[in-house]
Design an enzyme around this catalytic site. Sequence first.
Site, short mmCIF file in Angstrom:
data_model
loop_
_atom_site.label_atom_id
_atom_site.label_comp_id
_atom_site.label_asym_id
_atom_site.label_seq_id
_atom_site.Cartn_x
_atom_site.Cartn_y
_atom_site.Cartn_z
N CYS A 1 -45.40 -16.80 -106.88
CA CYS A 1 -46.41 -15.79 -107.20
C CYS A 1 -47.71 -16.28 -107.36
O CYS A 1 -47.97 -17.01 -108.57
CB CYS A 1 -45.76 -14.79 -108.43
SG CYS A 1 -47.14 -13.62 -108.96
N CYS B 1 -49.78 -14.93 -110.25
CA CYS B 1 -49.26 -15.07 -111.82
C CYS B 1 -49.93 -16.57 -112.13
O CYS B 1 -50.28 -16.84 -113.32
CB CYS B 1 -47.86 -15.04 -111.58
SG CYS B 1 -47.30 -13.53 -110.88
N ASP B 2 -49.73 -17.48 -111.22
CA ASP B 2 -49.71 -18.85 -111.57
C ASP B 2 -51.05 -19.62 -111.11
O ASP B 2 -51.21 -20.63 -111.65
CB ASP B 2 -48.57 -19.91 -110.93
CG ASP B 2 -47.14 -19.36 -111.76
OD1 ASP B 2 -47.26 -18.60 -112.41
OD2 ASP B 2 -46.10 -19.86 -111.14
C1 LIG Z 1 -40.79 -17.41 -110.73
C2 LIG Z 1 -41.61 -16.14 -110.90
C3 LIG Z 1 -42.81 -15.90 -111.64
C4 LIG Z 1 -43.43 -14.73 -111.85
N1 LIG Z 1 -44.46 -14.67 -112.76
C5 LIG Z 1 -44.78 -13.52 -113.00
C6 LIG Z 1 -45.95 -13.55 -113.93
O1 LIG Z 1 -46.22 -14.46 -114.52
N2 LIG Z 1 -46.43 -12.17 -114.28
C7 LIG Z 1 -46.05 -10.95 -113.42
O2 LIG Z 1 -46.50 -9.81 -113.86
N3 LIG Z 1 -45.13 -11.06 -112.58
C8 LIG Z 1 -44.39 -12.36 -112.22
N4 LIG Z 1 -43.42 -12.28 -111.29
C9 LIG Z 1 -43.17 -11.09 -110.60
C10 LIG Z 1 -42.22 -10.35 -111.45
O3 LIG Z 1 -40.92 -10.98 -112.06
C11 LIG Z 1 -41.50 -9.22 -110.79
O4 LIG Z 1 -42.67 -8.36 -110.10
C12 LIG Z 1 -40.92 -8.21 -111.74
O5 LIG Z 1 -39.71 -8.77 -112.27
C13 LIG Z 1 -40.20 -6.88 -110.76
O6 LIG Z 1 -39.34 -6.44 -111.71
P1 LIG Z 1 -38.30 -5.23 -111.22
O7 LIG Z 1 -37.61 -4.68 -112.37
O8 LIG Z 1 -38.86 -4.50 -110.24
O9 LIG Z 1 -37.19 -6.41 -110.61
P2 LIG Z 1 -36.53 -7.71 -110.75
O10 LIG Z 1 -37.28 -8.36 -112.05
O11 LIG Z 1 -36.15 -8.28 -109.40
O12 LIG Z 1 -34.88 -7.27 -111.38
C14 LIG Z 1 -34.13 -6.91 -110.51
C15 LIG Z 1 -32.53 -6.70 -111.59
O13 LIG Z 1 -31.89 -5.87 -110.50
C16 LIG Z 1 -30.71 -6.60 -110.56
N5 LIG Z 1 -29.90 -6.16 -109.67
C17 LIG Z 1 -30.15 -6.27 -108.27
N6 LIG Z 1 -28.99 -5.73 -107.47
C18 LIG Z 1 -28.14 -5.36 -108.32
C19 LIG Z 1 -26.98 -4.58 -108.25
N7 LIG Z 1 -26.37 -4.21 -106.96
N8 LIG Z 1 -26.41 -4.19 -109.33
C20 LIG Z 1 -26.90 -4.37 -110.63
N9 LIG Z 1 -28.05 -4.72 -110.70
C21 LIG Z 1 -28.60 -5.32 -109.54
C22 LIG Z 1 -31.02 -8.06 -110.49
O14 LIG Z 1 -29.89 -9.08 -111.09
C23 LIG Z 1 -32.23 -8.14 -111.53
O15 LIG Z 1 -32.10 -8.32 -112.73
C24 LIG Z 1 -42.78 -13.71 -111.16
C25 LIG Z 1 -41.64 -13.70 -110.49
C26 LIG Z 1 -41.11 -14.88 -110.12
C27 LIG Z 1 -39.86 -14.96 -109.28
#
Ligand SMILES: Cc1cc2nc3c(=O)[nH]c(=O)nc-3n(C[C@H](O)[C@H](O)[C@H](O)COP(=O)(O)OP(=O)(O)OC[C@H]3O[C@@H](n4cnc5c(N)ncnc54)[C@H](O)[C@@H]3O)c2cc1C
Length: 299
Positions: free
Chosen positions: A127, A130-131
Site C-alpha cells: 500500500c 499508506c507507506d
Molecule cells: C501490509 C499492509 C499495510 C497496510 N497499511 C495501511 C495503512 O497504514 N492505512 C490504511 O488505511 N490501510 C492500510 N492497509 C490497507 C487496509 O489494511 C485494508 O484496506 C483494510 O484492512 C481492509 O479491511 P477489510 O475489513 O475490508 O478486510 P481485511 O482487513 O482484509 O479483513 C478481512 C478479514 O476477513 C477474514 N476472512 C476472509 N475469508 C473468511 C471466511 N471465509 N470466513 C471468515 N473470515 C474470513 C480474514 O481472515 C480477515 O480477517 C494496509 C494493508 C496491508 C496489507
Amino acid sequence: MRKLIIIGSGPAGYTAGIYAARAKLEPLILAGEIHGGQLMNTTVVENWPGSKTGIMGPELMREMREQAQKFGAEIIDKNVVKVDFSKRPFTIDDYQAEAVIITTGASSLMLGVPGEKELLGRGVATCAVCDAPFYKEKIAVVAGGGDAACEDSLALIKFAKQVYLVVRRDSLRASKIMAERVMKHPRIKIFWNTQVKQILGGQKVEAVEFTNGEKLTTDGVFLAIGHQPATGIFKSQIDLDFKGYIITGLNKDYPTMTGVAGVFAAGDVVDHRYKQAITAAGMGCMAALDAEKWLENIK
Ligand SMILES: Cc1cc2nc3c(=O)[nH]c(=O)nc-3n(C[C@H](O)[C@H](O)[C@H](O)COP(=O)(O)OP(=O)(O)OC[C@H]3O[C@@H](n4cnc5c(N)ncnc54)[C@H](O)[C@@H]3O)c2cc1C
C-alpha cells in the site's frame, strides 16, 4: 439462529459489529481463523484518524475487536466454508441468520519470490498510499505494469529520492496519461522486460535481485500486481464482478446490499479503488445501519 451474522474481522467487520451490537442486533462475527485482517501484517498506521502519533496495526485491530465485544458482539475465530443464500433464513456453515454482512476483504497478489513473505511489513509493502511518507529521501522499487504500479510510483516519488519501476513486459498496461507521467519523471527509472528473482535483507529490505542477475540497492519493494478478493465461497450465491469483487449499490435504499435481499457487503471485498482501513470501516458502519433498517422493515 441469529438476527445478523458478520463474516470477516478486518476494520469493516469489527466496525459493523460495533454498530450492530449497539443497535441490539446481537451480532455473531465469524472472524476467520486468522482474525484481524490485513492490518495485523503491518507496523505503524499513521493515517487512522484519532491517533496523532500513529498506532500499531495489530493494536488497532485488538482495540476494535474488544470494542465490538464490549457492546455484546459474539466473536468466533473460524473460517466460513459454505453459505446458502438461496432462501431465508440464510445458512452460514452450521448457523442461520436473517441478515448477513460479508467483510472478507482482499489480499494483494504476491510475486512468490524468496524474501517476500519474510520481509512483508519490513520493507515489502502493498500500500503505497499508506507507506509513501516513510520513504523520504529513500529508494523504492515498485513491481507491476498497470495503473496501480504507476499510481504507486507517483505517490512514492513525492517523498523518495529514486523510484525504480520493474515491468515484466516491454510496455505499461496503464492508461496513457498515467504511463506518460511515469515515463517522463526524471527520478523514476523503468526496468523493462525485468522480473524480480528475490528480495534480499536481514531485519529489513536491502536489495532486490532480478532474474538476469542484476542487483539493485533499495529500502523497499512495493507490490502492485493486483488484488484477490476473498469471495470464492460466495461465487454461486451472489453477483461478483469480473475480478471477483462483490457487487453492491443496486438498491438505493440499501447501498451496501448485494443482489440478494438481506445480504450486505463492505470493505475491500467490494472496493477495488480505495482499499484503506478508514474506507473499509466506513463501509462496515454503512452495512450495519443498512442491515438494521432492512431487518426493521421486514418485520
Ligand atoms: C501490509 C499492509 C499495510 C497496510 N497499511 C495501511 C495503512 O497504514 N492505512 C490504511 O488505511 N490501510 C492500510 N492497509 C490497507 C487496509 O489494511 C485494508 O484496506 C483494510 O484492512 C481492509 O479491511 P477489510 O475489513 O475490508 O478486510 P481485511 O482487513 O482484509 O479483513 C478481512 C478479514 O476477513 C477474514 N476472512 C476472509 N475469508 C473468511 C471466511 N471465509 N470466513 C471468515 N473470515 C474470513 C480474514 O481472515 C480477515 O480477517 C494496509 C494493508 C496491508 C496489507
